[in-house]
Design an enzyme around this catalytic site. Sequence first.
Site, PDB file in Angstrom:
ATOM      1  N   ASP A 284     -11.453 -12.793  -0.579  1.00 54.98           N
ATOM      2  CA  ASP A 284     -11.024 -11.669  -1.418  1.00 54.98           C
ATOM      3  C   ASP A 284     -11.220 -12.114  -2.866  1.00 54.98           C
ATOM      4  O   ASP A 284     -10.431 -12.909  -3.386  1.00 54.98           O
ATOM      5  CB  ASP A 284      -9.557 -11.337  -1.142  1.00 54.98           C
ATOM      6  CG  ASP A 284      -9.059 -10.169  -1.974  1.00 54.98           C
ATOM      7  OD1 ASP A 284      -9.858  -9.252  -2.268  1.00 54.98           O
ATOM      8  OD2 ASP A 284      -7.871 -10.171  -2.335  1.00 54.98           O
TER       9      ASP A 284
ATOM     10  N   GLU B 186     -15.260  -9.013   0.325  1.00 58.13           N
ATOM     11  CA  GLU B 186     -14.978  -7.601   0.071  1.00 58.13           C
ATOM     12  C   GLU B 186     -15.977  -7.067  -0.942  1.00 58.13           C
ATOM     13  O   GLU B 186     -16.252  -7.703  -1.952  1.00 58.13           O
ATOM     14  CB  GLU B 186     -13.550  -7.438  -0.453  1.00 58.13           C
ATOM     15  CG  GLU B 186     -13.109  -5.996  -0.545  1.00 58.13           C
ATOM     16  CD  GLU B 186     -11.631  -5.868  -0.826  1.00 58.13           C
ATOM     17  OE1 GLU B 186     -10.854  -5.739   0.130  1.00 58.13           O
ATOM     18  OE2 GLU B 186     -11.260  -5.920  -2.004  1.00 58.13           O
TER      19      GLU B 186
ATOM     20  N   ASP C 278      -3.351 -12.054  -1.599  1.00 58.25           N
ATOM     21  CA  ASP C 278      -4.796 -12.298  -1.659  1.00 58.25           C
ATOM     22  C   ASP C 278      -5.275 -13.064  -0.426  1.00 58.25           C
ATOM     23  O   ASP C 278      -6.371 -12.820   0.079  1.00 58.25           O
ATOM     24  CB  ASP C 278      -5.154 -13.062  -2.937  1.00 58.25           C
ATOM     25  CG  ASP C 278      -4.627 -12.372  -4.167  1.00 58.25           C
ATOM     26  OD1 ASP C 278      -5.319 -11.484  -4.691  1.00 58.25           O
ATOM     27  OD2 ASP C 278      -3.503 -12.706  -4.594  1.00 58.25           O
TER      28      ASP C 278
END
Length: 166
Positions: free
Chosen positions: A7, A67, A140
């Site tokens: 992430d 992502e 996260d």
Amino acid sequence: MLILGVDPGTAITGYGLVEQQGQRLTAHDYGVIRTQAGCPLSERLKQIYDRITALIQEYQPDVLVVEELFFNKNTRTALAVGQARGVILLAAAVQGLTVAEYTPLQVKMAVVGYGRAEKKQVQEMVRLLLRLKTLPKPDDAADALAIAICFAHSWCRAGLLMGGKG
């Protein structure tokens, strides 16, 4: 198959290593890479690159999943995340690692079954799917685990990464 989910962010980059054996998913490691707010951006990006490279070398995952950048009203934030993504993708490419990318909507659909799921719902499903005793923290790291789970579910259904080590 060992999956490294990431992430991206310049202040905090989450990572999660998930092993898939058949239908069973297991968390191997997860955490965050933090950089100092006062450091020049180039140094922060180098720190992210170095830590991602070290994770790849230590665990030797079969794939890195990151992502995708989504539209953000704050252009400055979007640019910073894009730069962090860039060094993460570079680290994977230099190490010869296959990369997959998913949008936040795809991750929520794969993990929760609902694209507009709340963060707590995603975290709880990550906990359940990986059989963790507590919610993975910080957020996260939980997001990175969710990204890895998304790949595992997609790979299972679509037969992706046929040439991988797993």
